[in-house]
Design a protein around this motif. Structure first.
Motif, PDB file in Angstrom:
ATOM      1  N   TRP A 108       0.711  -1.197  -0.015  1.00 35.52           N
ATOM      2  CA  TRP A 108       0.152   0.158  -0.063  1.00 35.52           C
ATOM      3  C   TRP A 108       0.693   1.144  -0.024  1.00 35.52           C
ATOM      4  N   ASN A 109       2.120   1.234   0.587  1.00 37.88           N
ATOM      5  CA  ASN A 109       2.898   2.422   0.646  1.00 37.88           C
ATOM      6  C   ASN A 109       3.275   2.970  -0.811  1.00 37.88           C
ATOM      7  N   GLY A 110       3.285   1.739  -1.678  1.00 31.98           N
ATOM      8  CA  GLY A 110       3.782   2.135  -3.233  1.00 31.98           C
ATOM      9  C   GLY A 110       2.863   2.718  -3.899  1.00 31.98           C
ATOM     10  N   ILE A 111       1.491   3.247  -3.157  1.00 33.24           N
ATOM     11  CA  ILE A 111       0.591   4.193  -3.882  1.00 33.24           C
ATOM     12  C   ILE A 111       0.888   5.660  -3.639  1.00 33.24           C
ATOM     13  N   THR A 112       1.788   5.766  -2.919  1.00 28.19           N
ATOM     14  CA  THR A 112       2.187   7.276  -2.433  1.00 28.19           C
ATOM     15  C   THR A 112       2.204   8.211  -3.761  1.00 28.19           C
ATOM     16  N   PRO A 113       3.236   7.755  -4.689  1.00 29.44           N
ATOM     17  CA  PRO A 113       3.432   8.726  -5.866  1.00 29.44           C
ATOM     18  C   PRO A 113       1.906   8.965  -6.883  1.00 29.44           C
ATOM     19  N   LEU A 114       1.154   8.068  -6.743  1.00 27.02           N
ATOM     20  CA  LEU A 114      -0.193   8.256  -7.455  1.00 27.02           C
ATOM     21  C   LEU A 114      -1.144   9.188  -6.763  1.00 27.02           C
ATOM     22  N   VAL A 115      -1.022   9.396  -5.331  1.00 25.81           N
ATOM     23  CA  VAL A 115      -1.825  10.220  -4.559  1.00 25.81           C
ATOM     24  C   VAL A 115      -1.063  11.859  -4.973  1.00 25.81           C
ATOM     25  N   PHE A 141      -5.071   3.324 -10.258  1.00 28.36           N
ATOM     26  CA  PHE A 141      -6.277   3.044  -9.415  1.00 28.36           C
ATOM     27  C   PHE A 141      -6.946   1.691  -9.481  1.00 28.36           C
ATOM     28  N   VAL A 142      -6.753   1.223 -10.759  1.00 26.09           N
ATOM     29  CA  VAL A 142      -7.331  -0.284 -11.048  1.00 26.09           C
ATOM     30  C   VAL A 142      -6.345  -1.215 -10.082  1.00 26.09           C
ATOM     31  N   GLY A 143      -4.994  -1.014  -9.945  1.00 26.74           N
ATOM     32  CA  GLY A 143      -4.086  -1.575  -9.206  1.00 26.74           C
ATOM     33  C   GLY A 143      -4.461  -1.669  -7.865  1.00 26.74           C
ATOM     34  N   LEU A 145      -7.694  -1.263  -6.596  1.00 26.98           N
ATOM     35  CA  LEU A 145      -8.794  -2.041  -6.635  1.00 26.98           C
ATOM     36  C   LEU A 145      -8.596  -3.395  -6.432  1.00 26.98           C
ATOM     37  N   VAL A 146      -7.348  -3.821  -7.336  1.00 30.75           N
ATOM     38  CA  VAL A 146      -7.009  -5.419  -7.240  1.00 30.75           C
ATOM     39  C   VAL A 146      -6.327  -5.776  -5.883  1.00 30.75           C
ATOM     40  N   VAL A 147      -5.404  -4.788  -5.251  1.00 27.66           N
ATOM     41  CA  VAL A 147      -5.065  -5.105  -4.240  1.00 27.66           C
ATOM     42  C   VAL A 147      -5.816  -5.221  -3.038  1.00 27.66           C
ATOM     43  N   LEU A 148      -6.935  -4.186  -2.983  1.00 28.90           N
ATOM     44  CA  LEU A 148      -8.057  -4.308  -1.974  1.00 28.90           C
ATOM     45  C   LEU A 148      -8.930  -5.538  -2.172  1.00 28.90           C
ATOM     46  N   GLY A 149      -8.954  -6.209  -3.480  1.00 29.54           N
ATOM     47  CA  GLY A 149      -9.906  -7.430  -3.559  1.00 29.54           C
ATOM     48  C   GLY A 149     -11.155  -6.862  -3.817  1.00 29.54           C
ATOM     49  N   ALA A 150     -11.492  -5.872  -4.507  1.00 26.93           N
ATOM     50  CA  ALA A 150     -12.775  -5.103  -4.630  1.00 26.93           C
ATOM     51  C   ALA A 150     -14.061  -6.092  -4.821  1.00 26.93           C
ATOM     52  N   TRP A 151     -13.716  -7.146  -5.711  1.00 21.60           N
ATOM     53  CA  TRP A 151     -14.781  -8.063  -5.957  1.00 21.60           C
ATOM     54  C   TRP A 151     -15.373  -8.841  -4.919  1.00 21.60           C
ATOM     55  N   ASN A 152     -14.399  -9.038  -3.806  1.00 24.73           N
ATOM     56  CA  ASN A 152     -14.821 -10.055  -2.733  1.00 24.73           C
ATOM     57  C   ASN A 152     -14.773  -9.188  -1.321  1.00 24.73           C
ATOM     58  N   VAL A 153     -14.722  -7.819  -1.170  1.00 24.99           N
ATOM     59  CA  VAL A 153     -14.771  -7.221   0.216  1.00 24.99           C
ATOM     60  C   VAL A 153     -15.933  -7.638   0.895  1.00 24.99           C
ATOM     61  N   VAL A 287      -0.048  -8.860  -7.043  1.00 24.46           N
ATOM     62  CA  VAL A 287      -0.369  -8.773  -8.639  1.00 24.46           C
ATOM     63  C   VAL A 287      -0.974  -7.409  -8.696  1.00 24.46           C
ATOM     64  N   GLY A 288      -1.600  -6.863  -7.730  1.00 23.98           N
ATOM     65  CA  GLY A 288      -2.247  -5.625  -7.777  1.00 23.98           C
ATOM     66  C   GLY A 288      -0.898  -4.680  -7.692  1.00 23.98           C
ATOM     67  N   GLY A 289      -0.276  -5.056  -6.466  1.00 21.14           N
ATOM     68  CA  GLY A 289       0.751  -4.073  -6.171  1.00 21.14           C
ATOM     69  C   GLY A 289       1.825  -3.751  -7.685  1.00 21.14           C
ATOM     70  N   LEU A 290       2.013  -4.804  -8.470  1.00 24.44           N
ATOM     71  CA  LEU A 290       2.689  -4.719  -9.678  1.00 24.44           C
ATOM     72  C   LEU A 290       1.963  -3.703 -10.503  1.00 24.44           C
ATOM     73  N   VAL A 291       0.626  -3.781 -10.526  1.00 26.01           N
ATOM     74  CA  VAL A 291      -0.113  -2.959 -11.510  1.00 26.01           C
ATOM     75  C   VAL A 291      -0.007  -1.464 -11.116  1.00 26.01           C
ATOM     76  N   VAL A 292      -0.171  -1.470  -9.639  1.00 28.13           N
ATOM     77  CA  VAL A 292       0.198  -0.049  -9.147  1.00 28.13           C
ATOM     78  C   VAL A 292       1.477   0.653  -9.504  1.00 28.13           C
TER      79      VAL A 292
END
Length: 318
Positions: A108-115, A141-143, A145-153, A287-292
């Motif tokens: 999650w720390n890896g999203i910092t530059p996107l913010v 942003f898609v990454g 959602l993948v990290v979060l597992g938005a489809w099964n939260v 996988v989501g982390g790599l997309v991020v």
């Protein structure tokens, strides 16, 4: 300010070892947080971290015979950055890692530059927007959602922990452009400025921690060696020495290239989490982390031959 062309002539051996060291220190910090919250409330863990880091940097200043800044406006802005860039995110990561594995917090720390980018463009007006950066933000942003597992939260501790870590990264994302807007132009050295930020964060946490936790800090001798070592490592290494090393790299190769340490940190956080803490995560989180990280790379122009836009260096201090 754009990275000077002369930074391209700096040999790789002059900055790559420092970057790898930074990635290891900051990547392993999530392990230390995970160990620290076993016996310390996150607020007191953050307080111990800023105290240890401030002491290290003050010793650096004493060795260099350099004083802290005296400008009241600089201290006022440092108070804001100390809160948003240190006290708040370090506390949130602590609360988050009470609920999720340390390696997931590192992702999650890896999203910092996107913010950083939209806040810098829309609020502080320190950056320019482009189609490529917009594409990078969408992919990132898609990454997320993948990290979060938005489809099964389904809620619960895991979701809460991930959201807390996400908020910590967002807090970093606010602090970076704020610091660029109000502190980047100062002539104060990186060591003195970092010490000022940590001292401000220390005062804030020393006031807030007893009020929120409704308890005094535990005596150091009541803590295990592992927890004490984690606090010292977080402060002395992650908040002290690493700050100095990062400033060295920024001055050698510029803000853009030095910010690529963000890509390496999750590698170390995942490795130490799996090997040392025996943590497990589901397939879609790395996988989501790599997309991020792909989104970050695109938004920062890593895949373009010529980069003309300015890139904010996100400091992923955890």
């Amino acid at each position: 300010m754009s990275t000077p062309a002369t930074t391209d002539t700096i040999p790789t051996r002059a900055w790559l070892p420092t970057m790898l060291t930074l990635a290891a220190i900051w990547g392993c910090s999530f392990l230390f947080i995970s160990v620290g919250v076993r016996e310390l409330p996150p607020l007191y863990l953050a307080l111990g971290r800023v105290m240890a880091g401030a002491i290290v940097l003050l010793l650096f200043l004493a060795f260099k015979r350099e004083a802290l800044p005296r400008d009241p406006r600089l201290w006022a802005h440092s108070f804001v950055v100390g809160a948003v860039g240190s006290a708040i995110p370090w506390t949130l990561f602590g609360y988050g890692e009470e609920r999720i594995p340390s390696l997931l917090a590192g992702i999650w720390n890896g999203i910092t530059p996107l913010v950083v980018l939209p806040i810098a463009v829309l609020i502080f007006r320190t950056e320019l927007f482009s189609l490529q950066r917009g594409l990078g933000l969408v992919i990132g942003f898609v990454g997320m959602l993948v990290v979060l597992g938005a489809w099964n939260v389904s809620g619960g501790a895991d979701l809460t922990g991930q959201l807390l870590c996400m908020l910590a990264a967002i807090s970093y994302g606010i602090a970076v452009p704020y610091q660029k807007r109000f502190l980047a132009g100062t002539k104060v050295s990186g060591t003195a400025l970092s010490a000022t930020l940590l001292l401000c964060a220390m005062v804030q946490l020393a006031i807030v921690a007893p009020i929120v936790t409704r308890q005094l800090p535990p005596a150091p001798w009541s803590l295990s060696i592992e927890v004490l070592g984690s606090v010292l490592a977080l402060g002395a290494l992650g908040s002290g020495i690493a700050f100095v090393l990062n400033m060295r790299n920024i001055r050698l190769i510029g803000a853009s290239r030095s910010s690529m340490v963000t890509y390496l940190m999750p590698v170390f956080s995942i490795l130490v989490g799996v090997i040392i803490l025996r943590e497990h995560i589901t397939w879609y989180q790395p996988v989501g982390g790599l997309v991020v990280l792909l989104g970050v790379a695109i938004s920062q122009g890593v895949f373009t031959v010529k980069r003309r836009t300015v890139v904010v260096a996100a400091e992923p201090v955890s």
